[in-house]
Each structure stands twice: as C-alpha cells, then as structure tokens.
Design an enzyme around this catalytic site. Structure first.
Site, mmCIF file in Angstrom:
data_model
loop_
_atom_site.group_PDB
_atom_site.id
_atom_site.type_symbol
_atom_site.label_atom_id
_atom_site.label_comp_id
_atom_site.label_asym_id
_atom_site.label_seq_id
_atom_site.Cartn_x
_atom_site.Cartn_y
_atom_site.Cartn_z
ATOM 1 N N CYS A 150 1.036 -0.934 -0.296
ATOM 2 C CA CYS A 150 0.309 0.399 -0.021
ATOM 3 C C CYS A 150 0.473 0.789 -0.642
ATOM 4 O O CYS A 150 1.784 1.484 1.350
ATOM 5 C CB CYS A 150 -0.854 0.134 1.421
ATOM 6 S SG CYS A 150 -2.129 -1.335 1.239
ATOM 7 N N LEU A 151 0.902 1.965 -1.481
ATOM 8 C CA LEU A 151 1.689 2.722 -1.161
ATOM 9 C C LEU A 151 0.478 4.086 -1.926
ATOM 10 O O LEU A 151 0.456 5.513 -1.141
ATOM 11 C CB LEU A 151 2.700 2.894 -2.364
ATOM 12 C CG LEU A 151 3.940 4.372 -2.577
ATOM 13 C CD1 LEU A 151 4.488 5.081 -1.277
ATOM 14 C CD2 LEU A 151 4.389 4.231 -3.887
ATOM 15 N N THR A 152 0.327 4.251 -3.203
ATOM 16 C CA THR A 152 -0.850 4.949 -3.695
ATOM 17 C C THR A 152 -1.935 5.286 -2.938
ATOM 18 O O THR A 152 -2.504 4.774 -1.816
ATOM 19 C CB THR A 152 -1.178 4.649 -4.979
ATOM 20 O OG1 THR A 152 0.231 4.412 -6.035
ATOM 21 C CG2 THR A 152 -2.484 4.895 -5.754
ATOM 22 N N GLY A 157 -0.564 10.101 -5.978
ATOM 23 C CA GLY A 157 0.013 8.748 -6.793
ATOM 24 C C GLY A 157 1.357 8.475 -6.537
ATOM 25 O O GLY A 157 2.034 8.127 -5.711
ATOM 26 N N GLY A 191 -2.874 -4.595 -4.975
ATOM 27 C CA GLY A 191 -4.015 -5.488 -5.292
ATOM 28 C C GLY A 191 -3.868 -6.682 -3.665
ATOM 29 O O GLY A 191 -2.839 -6.905 -3.207
ATOM 30 N N GLN A 345 5.581 -6.159 -43.202
ATOM 31 C CA GLN A 345 6.775 -6.487 -42.643
ATOM 32 C C GLN A 345 6.723 -5.057 -41.713
ATOM 33 O O GLN A 345 7.124 -5.315 -40.771
ATOM 34 C CB GLN A 345 7.395 -6.452 -43.405
ATOM 35 C CG GLN A 345 7.438 -8.235 -44.204
ATOM 36 C CD GLN A 345 8.504 -7.819 -45.687
ATOM 37 O OE1 GLN A 345 9.096 -6.645 -45.525
ATOM 38 N NE2 GLN A 345 8.506 -9.408 -45.905
ATOM 39 N N TYR A 346 6.317 -4.044 -41.882
ATOM 40 C CA TYR A 346 7.218 -2.885 -41.220
ATOM 41 C C TYR A 346 5.922 -2.838 -40.172
ATOM 42 O O TYR A 346 6.245 -2.123 -39.138
ATOM 43 C CB TYR A 346 6.910 -1.531 -42.445
ATOM 44 C CG TYR A 346 6.715 -0.066 -41.413
ATOM 45 C CD1 TYR A 346 7.879 0.419 -41.394
ATOM 46 C CD2 TYR A 346 5.792 0.643 -41.419
ATOM 47 C CE1 TYR A 346 8.233 1.324 -40.760
ATOM 48 C CE2 TYR A 346 5.813 1.556 -40.976
ATOM 49 C CZ TYR A 346 6.946 1.994 -40.073
ATOM 50 O OH TYR A 346 7.012 3.363 -39.755
ATOM 51 N N ARG A 347 4.284 -3.243 -40.009
ATOM 52 C CA ARG A 347 4.051 -3.193 -39.427
ATOM 53 C C ARG A 347 4.139 -3.914 -37.635
ATOM 54 O O ARG A 347 4.376 -3.922 -37.046
ATOM 55 C CB ARG A 347 2.288 -3.354 -39.634
ATOM 56 C CG ARG A 347 2.352 -2.448 -40.799
ATOM 57 C CD ARG A 347 0.176 -2.424 -40.801
ATOM 58 N NE ARG A 347 -0.348 -3.031 -39.857
ATOM 59 C CZ ARG A 347 -1.736 -3.292 -40.616
ATOM 60 N NH1 ARG A 347 -1.768 -3.765 -41.389
ATOM 61 N NH2 ARG A 347 -3.195 -2.968 -39.474
ATOM 62 N N GLU A 443 1.763 2.004 -10.741
ATOM 63 C CA GLU A 443 3.195 1.696 -10.085
ATOM 64 C C GLU A 443 3.755 3.566 -10.311
ATOM 65 O O GLU A 443 4.758 3.772 -10.940
ATOM 66 C CB GLU A 443 3.734 0.942 -10.638
ATOM 67 C CG GLU A 443 4.529 -0.415 -10.409
ATOM 68 C CD GLU A 443 4.655 -0.669 -8.653
ATOM 69 O OE1 GLU A 443 5.016 0.260 -7.979
ATOM 70 O OE2 GLU A 443 3.382 -1.064 -7.570
#
Length: 684
Positions: A150-152, A157, A191, A345-347, A443
């Site tokens: 527990c940080l945030t 944030g 979490g 290929q480029y994608r 994070e």
C-alpha cells in the site's frame, strides 16, 4: 543440449521454418541457458498437472465473482509449487524473470496476486526489515497470511512525498498510531487488499516527538487470517469492476487511530530506540531516500518484464497468423501470405525487434534488482547501495513508461494485422490488450513517472560542465563523461545503408541525442528559472525536452545491454540475426527524434532520414525468412498461448472452425426468439 527443446509439430508453418538462416534451438539456448530451459520445461509440466490451470479458455465469459474465485484458487496453488518459491528462484537470478513471464502469459490475474504477496511483499521485508520480521515471511511461505503493498492514496499517486497517511509514535505504549487524514488519504489500488489480504505493507509519514521523519514502511495487520474480517479501526474494501484483470481484488484502506506494535516498523533504514528516539544509519536523508527508492522500484522492474511477456504473446499470434493467412497475389489463383507484404513486415517486425530487446533488457534489470535486494538485506556498503537504489529507480521509472507505451502499440498492431479474426475473443489478443492497459498507470502514471528519470539526469549536467567523471554502479551514465566531446565532434557522416545499420553508428546517434537533450533541457530549465518558480519551470520543460531526454536515455541503455548480449553470441548466424533486430529497433526508435537530430545539427543533409527509411525496409525484408523461427524461440507453448490463430502447428482454419462451431451461440435459436415476432398493428 538442444534435446531439451522439443520440435514443433509439422504443419503449414514449415514453409517459413525451413527458410531460417539460423538454428532456432541454439538461439534459445543462448538467450536463456540450459539451466533456465530445464527450469521452464519442469514448470510447464507441473502447471499442466493441476485441473485449476486446465481449460483456461479465452472464449469463456466469467462473472465478476467467478473471475475472483478462479484467480484466488490459482494464486493459492502457485504458493504450493516449489519451482515458484522464493527460496528456489533466488538460487539463480534468471529464474524470477522466467517465472514471472510464464505466470503473466498464462494466468495474469493470479500471477499479479501471487507476485504482490509472495514477491513484492516479501522482498520489501527482506530489503527494509530485519531479523524481527522473518516471522512474517515464514507465515507467507506457509500460507498462513497473505500480503499486499500500500503506497498509492486516493488523492496522491506518483507523488510519494505528498502522501497523507501518518504513523505517530506513542512512547509510553510503544506503538504506532496510524491515521488516514480523510478519504483522499485512503490507500488504494493495492492488489489483494480488496477481499483477501490479511497484512499490508503501508507507507506512512513517521512522526516521532512531533517531527516528521518522512515516509517509512510498516507491516499492518488488516484482516483476521481465520475469518478474513477486518480488525477494528480498519475500513477496507474493493475498488470495483475494472477494464481488465478482474481476478485481482484491488482495494482501499482507511486507518482510524489504528495501533500496531513498535516492532512492525521495517527498521533497516530507520528505527525507534527503547527510549523513543529516531535513529538512522544514514547521515544524509537523501541517501536513505535513495536506498528506499531501490526497494520501491520492484513493481516497475516487474512491469517492464511483464510488457515483454505481453508483447511476446501478442506477436506470436500475429506473426504465425501472418505466415498462414493468404491474401491477394500476382495472379488470381496465386495468393501470397501476409508475411510477404512490405506493409505487414513494417507493421510487425519492428515490434518483434523490440520484444527481443525488451527480453534481454528486462532480464538484466530484474537480475540487477535481485542483487540489490540481496545486498540490501545483507547490509552491504550503504553508500553504494544508496547510489545503486537511486539508479535502479531512475532506470525503472523510464523503462516502465517506455516499455508500457511500446507494448500498447505493439498489441494494437497485432490485433489489427490479424484483421477481423483478430477481433474474436478466441484469437486471444483482446484479453492481452485489456490486461496490459493497467501497466500504463499503476506503479506510477507514465508521463509523471518518466520525470523521475529526467530529474536524475538533470543533476549531472553541472558535473559535466565541470569536466568531472560521471559514473554509476550499473554504468548507465558513464558515457556522459565524454558529453562535451560528443557534442563538439559527433556528426552524421554516413553514406550507405550498411554503415547506418552498424552498432557503432546507432550507439553514436543515441549518445549524441542524450547529451544534446540533456544540455537543451538543462539550459531551458535555467532560462525559465529566471521568471518562474522551480516547480513551474520544471513543469514547463517536459513535453519536447525532459520526456524526450528520458526516452532517448532508456532507448540507449536498452541498445547498450542488447549489444553486450550480442557480443557474447557463440556463432555468426545467431550474432547476425540479433544484429538485424538490434539495428531495426535502434533505427525505428529514432522516429520521435528525427527533428532533434536536425535541430542540433547532428545531421545537415537529407541523408540521415533517407538512409534510415531505406535501412528499415531492407532490414524488414532480410528478417522475413527468419521471423517465424525468431518468434518460435521466445513463444510460449500452446497451452499458455491459448489462441486459435497462433498455435504452433499453424492449423488456423481447423481451429477457427472448431471454435466457431463449438460456441454456445453458434447455431442455436435465441431464447428470446419470440420477441422478434411481428406485433400485429391495432386497427383504428
């Protein structure tokens, strides 16, 4: 050793597999090592033994409650697998990277629940705690308790120093009294906290004798392990339905005069004496903060690795599908596979190159973090650990952001290149996209987080001007010792494609970029400080300066680590194909820096832009015949991939038919079919 790696079943993908210029098994051994591959094989075999991990069908629509139950059961099972225990993985620094990748690709919600409780929670205690806290680690390993981080806070944030939760020490009773000032001070998004965690690591401002000693970490019992009911003074609950990862019970925590024993302070960096005085081994408060930052970096380091895991999974699906899917051709009866098209290929191929770079880089970064955690736990040289902690914090702040953005675009491109079939849930890409989305925010929100890196770099420019030697434990900034020389003498003097693809040329470009952007950002900051406060001056240099600086820095470091790995390659075919990926990543990543290269007069003719474009297309063409073998090297097994489009046997259409025909809605009449009957009109 190659016998450790099983052959793929013969099928439609053989056409491209036979065209490869290298032995894919040898490349896999080089990237992962014999020891890691044995570990992978053993873990894959064990995961398939449990019914809770079988039938993880992506087409199944679970309710919110079902998502929670499945993730909780799977997470609990992971606790019992020896190969995933902290004791086992810590024996080899590469095991944690491999274990994290497999869990992330297979059961993402359960993986994060498990990692938070069994890795982040435990590592923080190891790093920040002492012998008196070992009992909590033992209880975690024995399954008696479960942890969260527990940080945030609701109202704070990324600004850790702005947190409002307090822990005030009561000398008479030797307890800390924890308080959330209001709802904005509630811890959130942790979490496991929502429904299941029994203990939380809570960051709060330590107040001793009315003096704020800054953020410290406390072990806070939240729920009774026997009943899972919250303790008095605790208000804890669930954040609700999310876009993805709904198996994780992200929660909030409000503390109301809640007391914990003095011993629950993780006291390696700061402690309370028997007579109620605050003591710390650090004379310099910033060094204590630096050591703490290294521990806080664990989540960002793991997210960088998770990005590679998601990229690998999405690209496995898209590339294998591209090799099988045929569309158009020189004649009507001669359709060609999508992989043959330059646009395809480029994608995809630049993302394939990025995935390899991320895999090598994230492995290196995880190893660095684990070594840092071990050295911190052993109480090694505190000044060196503080410097290393600060460097890991700066690197992970940039790598988490840049890796998150890269992966976002890669997954979306994979979805689109699979066309309509990629939109099917059974394709598996949609769930990857939804699950990855959180990586862009938790994070630390990326645009805020990446400033941590530029803030660190900006402190170096005055040292550079004074011609001091620049060095750091991980050597990420050592080249800046030559920054003034680089800026004065480096120019783009390349006239052919082969040379612009060379490692030296690419590294030289990125080193000039980092040096130029550091000078430009620092100078701009100083100019603005003449008329603005430091806060607003720093805020106004982010978009085209500080952010670009941090991006170029982390891209250079990724290339540097990748090149170190390539130089260790045992044979030429492996080295050659990795150099193609290195060059493709480096040149494609220049997309956002072209204007800077011309602005700073590193390049003064169109040659750089022209050669870069030609080189990218040449590299894509040269990688085409190796693309399937390259993805085979890093692809997860079919039971983890879980996609009708990306199976290793290449039987796309057979699997599509099975998935479509077996769908409950495929050929059934809807239960509400009578509602579709025409309604008789009333006569007037």
């Amino acid at each position: 050793m190659v016998d450790l790696i099983k052959n793929f079943k013969s099928g439609p993908l053989d056409v491209y597999r036979k065209k490869s210029t290298f032995d894919w098994k040898k490349l896999k051994l080089f990237l992962e090592s014999e020891e890691v591959i044995k570990y992978e094989n053993d873990l894959y075999e064990e995961l398939q033994q449990y019914s809770e991990f079988r039938g993880n069908n992506v087409t199944v629509q679970r309710t919110f409650e079902e998502e929670r139950i499945v993730a909780a059961r799977q997470s609990n099972l992971l606790r019992n697998i020896k190969l995933l225990s902290l004791e086992y993985t810590i024996q080899n620094f590469k095991f944690p990277t491999t274990a994290n990748r497999i869990r992330t690709q297979f059961i993402p919600s359960a993986a994060i629940k498990f990692t938070v409780s069994n890795t982040l929670f435990v590592n923080a205690i190891y790093s920040l705690g002492t012998g008196r806290h070992v009992k909590f680690i033992t209880d975690i390993e024995n399954g008696k308790i479960s942890g969260c981080y527990c940080l945030t806070e609701i109202g704070h944030g990324s600004n850790a120093k702005g947190m409002q939760t307090t822990a005030t020490y009561n000398k008479e009773r030797q307890v800390f009294i924890l308080n959330s000032k209001d709802f904005q001070a509630a811890k959130c998004w942790a979490g496991g906290l929502g429904q299941t965690a029994t203990h939380a690591l809570v960051y709060a401002h330590l107040i001793v004798n009315n003096v704020n000693q800054g953020l410290h970490c406390f072990i806070v019992p939240v729920r009774d392990p026997d009943t899972l009911l919250a303790y008095p003074g605790i208000t804890v609950g669930d954040m609700g339905v999310k876009i993805g990862l709904n198996g994780i019970d992200n929660g909030f925590l409000i503390l109301n005069n809640y007391e914990i024993p003095r011993e629950n302070l993780l006291n390696k960096l700061g402690d309370i004496t028997d007579d109620g005085q605050y003591v710390t081994p650090f004379k310099d408060k910033n060094k204590r903060h630096g050591a703490a930052l290294g521990t806080l970096s664990g989540g960002r380091v793991m997210i960088t690795a998770m990005c590679e895991a998601y990229c690998t999974k999405a690209l496995t699906i898209a590339l294998r599908y591209a090799a099988i899917r045929r569309q158009f051709g020189p004649t009507e009866d001669n359709e060609v596979s999508l992989l043959e098209y330059q646009t395809h290929q480029y994608r995809l191929f630049p993302h394939l190159a990025t995935t390899y770079v991320l895999r090598v880089f994230s492995t290196w970064l995880v190893e660095a973090l684990y070594k840092f955690n071990i050295e911190t736990a052993l109480g090694s040289n505190k000044d060196e650990q503080a410097a290393l902690g600060m460097e890991i914090h700066a690197i992970s702040s940039a790598s988490k952001a840049v890796a998150g953005w890269i992966t976002k675009y890669a997954i979306q491109e994979c979805r689109e290149t699979c066309g309509g079939h990629g939109y099917l849930k059974a394709a598996g890409i949609g769930s990857i996209r939804d699950d990855h989305d959180a990586n862009l925010t938790y994070e630390g929100e990326n645009y805020v987080l990446i400033q941590q890196n530029s803030n660190w770099l900006l402190k170096l420019w005055p040292l550079i001007l004074n011609k001091q030697e620049i060095s750091s434990p991980l050597e990420s900034i050592n080249f800046l010792t030559e920054a003034l020389n680089i800026l004065e003498h480096s120019k783009f003097n390349i006239y052919n494609i082969e040379e612009i693809c060379s490692p030296k040329a690419i590294i030289d470009i990125y080193q000039w970029l980092v040096c130029y952007l550091l000078k430009k950002t620092y100078t701009s900051l100083q100019d603005k400080l003449t008329s603005q406060s430091h806060f607003w001056a720093k805020s106004s240099i982010q978009v085209f300066k500080a952010k670009n600086l941090s991006t170029a820095f982390i891209q250079h470091l990724m290339l540097q680590i990748m090149l170190q790995k390539i130089n260790e390659a045992p044979e030429k075919p492996i080295r050659d194909v990795l150099l193609k990926l290195f060059a493709l990543f480096g040149l494609c990543s220049l997309e956002g820096h072209i204007s800077t290269l011309y602005e700073g007069c590193f390049a003064t003719t169109p040659q750089l832009a022209t050669l870069r474009e030609e080189a990218i297309l040449m590299l894509c063409s040269n990688i085409k015949n190796d693309a399937i073998a390259l993805i085979d090297v890093i692809a997860p097994p079919d039971f983890i991939l879980n996609s009708v489009l990306g199976s290793s046997d290449g039987e796309v259409y057979k699997r599509l038919q099975t998935a479509i025909f077996s769908s409950p809605q495929s050929m059934s009449r809807p239960s509400w079919w009578e509602e579709l009957k025409p309604v008789a009109k009333c006569k007037l």
